[in-house]
Scaffold this active site. Sequence first.
Site, short mmCIF file in Angstrom:
data_model
loop_
_atom_site.label_atom_id
_atom_site.label_comp_id
_atom_site.label_asym_id
_atom_site.label_seq_id
_atom_site.Cartn_x
_atom_site.Cartn_y
_atom_site.Cartn_z
N HIS A 63 0.02 -0.55 -2.32
CA HIS A 63 -0.14 -0.20 -0.91
C HIS A 63 -1.48 0.52 -0.76
O HIS A 63 -2.21 0.68 -1.75
CB HIS A 63 1.03 0.67 -0.41
CG HIS A 63 1.12 2.01 -1.05
ND1 HIS A 63 1.51 2.19 -2.37
CD2 HIS A 63 0.87 3.27 -0.58
CE1 HIS A 63 1.51 3.48 -2.67
NE2 HIS A 63 1.12 4.16 -1.60
N ASP A 67 -4.58 7.67 -2.45
CA ASP A 67 -4.39 8.04 -3.86
C ASP A 67 -4.10 6.84 -4.75
O ASP A 67 -4.10 6.96 -5.98
CB ASP A 67 -3.29 9.10 -4.00
CG ASP A 67 -1.94 8.64 -3.50
OD1 ASP A 67 -1.88 8.11 -2.39
OD2 ASP A 67 -0.94 8.82 -4.23
N ASP A 186 5.16 3.28 -4.53
CA ASP A 186 5.85 4.35 -3.80
C ASP A 186 6.99 3.73 -2.99
O ASP A 186 6.77 2.83 -2.19
CB ASP A 186 4.88 5.05 -2.84
CG ASP A 186 3.90 5.95 -3.57
OD1 ASP A 186 4.04 6.10 -4.80
OD2 ASP A 186 3.01 6.51 -2.92
#
Length: 209
Positions: A63, A67, A186
């Site tokens: 994604h 980070d 995530d």
Amino acid sequence: KDSLYVITTGTGAPLPDEGRAGPQTIVIAGDQFLVFDAGPGSTHKMEVIPLEVGDVDALFLTHYHSDHIGDIGELMLKRWATTGNDQPLPIYGPPGVEEVVAGFEAAYLLDVGYRVAHHGEEAMPPSGAGGDVHMFDLGSDLMSSDVVYQRGDIEVIAFNVDHTPVLPAVGYRVNYKGKSVVITGDTIYTESLIHHAMGADVMISEALN
């Protein structure tokens, strides 16, 4: 040649930690060197292990949080500059990957010109700079998945995960000669992750407390 190696070169989060680079997992299977995400500082970690950045075959993005993408520019540059690759880095990701890669290419455009002028086109072929984008679209069905990369005995399956409000967000499953590793990206707890991780030998699960 039958082994599947998994190396975590970045296990950090957006919160600062002097001992951790941003998220990145490396999978080595046979002659394939695959990289998943490119968090800030992860390319440097890869170099000091040391792994040969010039040997990276492909980058896969889960994604587009900063980070997870902050080191794309450095990875593209080092893969090209250290070994004189004449083909750009293949980069796989869901919709949005074109804009992300184009942004890093624009930011590094002047630097690419400087390096070619300094080292010469034979050492640093201009054709090898930047990224070669491979976009895949799994749609909105959370259980959706597809094979997005296949080379010999290795296949990479992308599957949707739930990282609301981030959309799209995917995880990956790498299969090689009867062995499997799942990289969650995530996500919260989802049936999609359970389904696609079933039977895997190793799961790299991202978590932030």
